[in-house]
Design an enzyme around this catalytic site. Structure first.
Site, PDB file in Angstrom:
ATOM      1  N   GLY A  14       7.581  -3.349  -4.451  1.00 48.39           N
ATOM      2  CA  GLY A  14       7.682  -4.813  -4.421  1.00 48.39           C
ATOM      3  C   GLY A  14       8.849  -5.354  -3.617  1.00 48.39           C
ATOM      4  N   ASN A  16       8.798  -6.251  -0.532  1.00 47.48           N
ATOM      5  CA  ASN A  16       8.302  -7.406   0.233  1.00 47.48           C
ATOM      6  C   ASN A  16       8.097  -8.614  -0.680  1.00 47.48           C
ATOM      7  OD1 ASN A  16       7.760  -6.808   3.217  1.00 47.48           O
ATOM      8  ND2 ASN A  16       7.031  -4.960   2.192  1.00 47.48           N
ATOM      9  N   ILE A  90      -8.402  -1.028  -1.538  1.00 48.78           N
ATOM     10  CA  ILE A  90      -9.098  -1.648  -0.406  1.00 48.78           C
ATOM     11  C   ILE A  90     -10.049  -2.701  -0.962  1.00 48.78           C
ATOM     12  CG2 ILE A  90     -10.684  -1.252   1.511  1.00 48.78           C
ATOM     13  CD1 ILE A  90      -9.424   1.517   1.816  1.00 48.78           C
ATOM     14  N   LEU A  91      -9.852  -3.935  -0.554  1.00 54.40           N
ATOM     15  CA  LEU A  91     -10.681  -5.029  -1.079  1.00 54.40           C
ATOM     16  C   LEU A  91     -12.078  -4.985  -0.458  1.00 54.40           C
ATOM     17  CD1 LEU A  91      -7.947  -7.829  -0.913  1.00 54.40           C
ATOM     18  CD2 LEU A  91      -8.870  -6.770  -3.009  1.00 54.40           C
ATOM     19  N   ASN A 105      -1.775  -9.414   5.244  1.00 55.51           N
ATOM     20  CA  ASN A 105      -1.266  -8.098   4.836  1.00 55.51           C
ATOM     21  C   ASN A 105      -0.108  -7.707   5.753  1.00 55.51           C
ATOM     22  OD1 ASN A 105      -1.244  -5.477   3.562  1.00 55.51           O
ATOM     23  ND2 ASN A 105      -2.332  -4.660   5.345  1.00 55.51           N
ATOM     24  N   HIS A 107       1.646  -4.251   7.421  1.00 52.30           N
ATOM     25  CA  HIS A 107       1.343  -2.842   7.649  1.00 52.30           C
ATOM     26  C   HIS A 107       2.502  -2.191   8.417  1.00 52.30           C
ATOM     27  CE1 HIS A 107      -1.141   0.685   8.107  1.00 52.30           C
ATOM     28  NE2 HIS A 107      -0.768   0.740   9.364  1.00 52.30           N
ATOM     29  N   GLU A 140     -12.862  -7.504   7.325  1.00 56.62           N
ATOM     30  CA  GLU A 140     -13.629  -6.517   6.567  1.00 56.62           C
ATOM     31  C   GLU A 140     -13.326  -5.076   6.952  1.00 56.62           C
ATOM     32  OE1 GLU A 140     -17.625  -7.924   6.810  1.00 56.62           O
ATOM     33  OE2 GLU A 140     -17.113  -9.813   5.822  1.00 56.62           O
ATOM     34  N   ASP A 143      -6.947  -2.648   8.086  1.00 58.10           N
ATOM     35  CA  ASP A 143      -5.796  -2.905   8.979  1.00 58.10           C
ATOM     36  C   ASP A 143      -6.238  -3.431  10.343  1.00 58.10           C
ATOM     37  OD1 ASP A 143      -4.121  -1.925   6.948  1.00 58.10           O
ATOM     38  OD2 ASP A 143      -4.297   0.120   7.669  1.00 58.10           O
ATOM     39  N   GLU A 172      10.257  -5.569   7.977  1.00 54.33           N
ATOM     40  CA  GLU A 172       9.138  -6.151   7.212  1.00 54.33           C
ATOM     41  C   GLU A 172       9.627  -7.347   6.405  1.00 54.33           C
ATOM     42  OE1 GLU A 172       7.156  -3.375   4.681  1.00 54.33           O
ATOM     43  OE2 GLU A 172       6.400  -2.176   6.323  1.00 54.33           O
TER      44      GLU A 172
HETATM   45  C1  GRF Z   1       5.362  -1.542   2.982  1.00 50.05           C
HETATM   46  O1  GRF Z   1       5.931  -0.599   3.826  1.00 50.05           O
HETATM   47  C2  GRF Z   1       4.124  -2.142   3.605  1.00 50.05           C
HETATM   48  O2  GRF Z   1       4.143  -2.151   4.987  1.00 50.05           O
HETATM   49  C3  GRF Z   1       3.029  -1.239   3.123  1.00 50.05           C
HETATM   50  O3  GRF Z   1       3.434  -0.826   1.839  1.00 50.05           O
HETATM   51  C4  GRF Z   1       4.845  -0.901   1.714  1.00 50.05           C
HETATM   52  C5  GRF Z   1       5.137  -1.706   0.487  1.00 50.05           C
HETATM   53  O4  GRF Z   1       6.481  -1.750   0.131  1.00 50.05           O
HETATM   54  N1  GRF Z   1       1.772  -1.918   3.175  1.00 50.05           N
HETATM   55  P1  GRF Z   1       6.972  -2.704  -1.036  1.00 50.05           P
HETATM   56  O5  GRF Z   1       6.140  -2.430  -2.271  1.00 50.05           O
HETATM   57  O6  GRF Z   1       6.843  -4.125  -0.562  1.00 50.05           O
HETATM   58  O7  GRF Z   1       8.416  -2.317  -1.260  1.00 50.05           O
END
Ligand code: GRF
Length: 185
Positions: A14, A16, A90-91, A105, A107, A140, A143, A172
């Site tokens: 978490g 992000n 995966i949704l 999202n 990535h 759909e 990534d 990120e």
């Molecule tokens: C991130 O590196 C993101 O790019 C990927 O999963 C990771 C999640 O990290 N999709 P966090 O849970 O936000 O720390």
């Protein structure tokens, strides 16, 4: 400003989520986080929802049941944007169609390169000189959707997966919120 009602989907650390929460405290940030959903009761990120009194739900179910309940929750809270932040399910096409153009999202690669898992390992194995991270709309295919923002990170010879991951994640945490601002300009 009217902030867009937003739900963040997480499965793990978490970091992000934490950074988006921090940005969303700015009155000029375009979204408010009204809900956090996770498919993992042990997701460390839940602590940030608790700390900032953001409603959260743990939905530890099969994909089908997860989506059924998630849809109900998200509609019930009048959510206008869904941010996937380390969300490991995966949704389905059906779920995505319900929120066409409203799911984004992050990535850990420079998409369209290195879709899928283990991006850092693959990038190092291929002796890439650069990698990075990408915020994109979810469509759909995995990534794959329209790119909102990317940030490039240089790779030095001495770096291993762990160091690279840390460097990319620092970026990120900056670009996810920049991308959210960009959507609403
Ligand atoms: C991130 O590196 C993101 O790019 C990927 O999963 C990771 C999640 O990290 N999709 P966090 O849970 O936000 O720390």
């Amino acid at each position: 400003m009217v902030k867009q009602r937003t739900c963040i989907f997480i499965s793990g650390t978490g970091s992000n989520l934490k950074s988006i929460i921090n940005h969303s405290r700015d009155p000029n940030f375009p979204i408010k986080i009204n809900l956090v959903l996770t498919n993992n009761k042990d997701a460390k990120g839940i602590k940030y929802a608790k700390k900032f009194s953001i409603p959260f739900k743990v939905l530890e179910y099969s994909n089908k049941k997860f989506e059924r309940i998630a849809l109900r929750e998200v509609i019930g809270k009048k959510i206008k944007l869904i941010c996937l932040a380390g969300f490991m399910k995966i949704l389905s096409k059906n779920f995505i169609r319900n929120f066409d153009g409203k799911i984004i999202n992050i990535h850990p690669s420079l998409l369209p390169k290195y879709k899928g898992l283990n991006t850092f390992k693959r990038v190092l194995k291929n002796n890439e000189r650069y990698t990075g991270c990408t915020v994109h709309f979810v469509d759909e295919k995995l990534d794959n959707g329209r790119i909102i923002l990317k940030k490039r990170v240089k790779i030095y010879n001495s770096e291993n997966e762990q160091i690279l991951k840390k460097k990319v994640q620092n970026e990120e945490h900056r670009i996810y919120s920049m991308a959210i601002r960009k959507i609403y300009i």
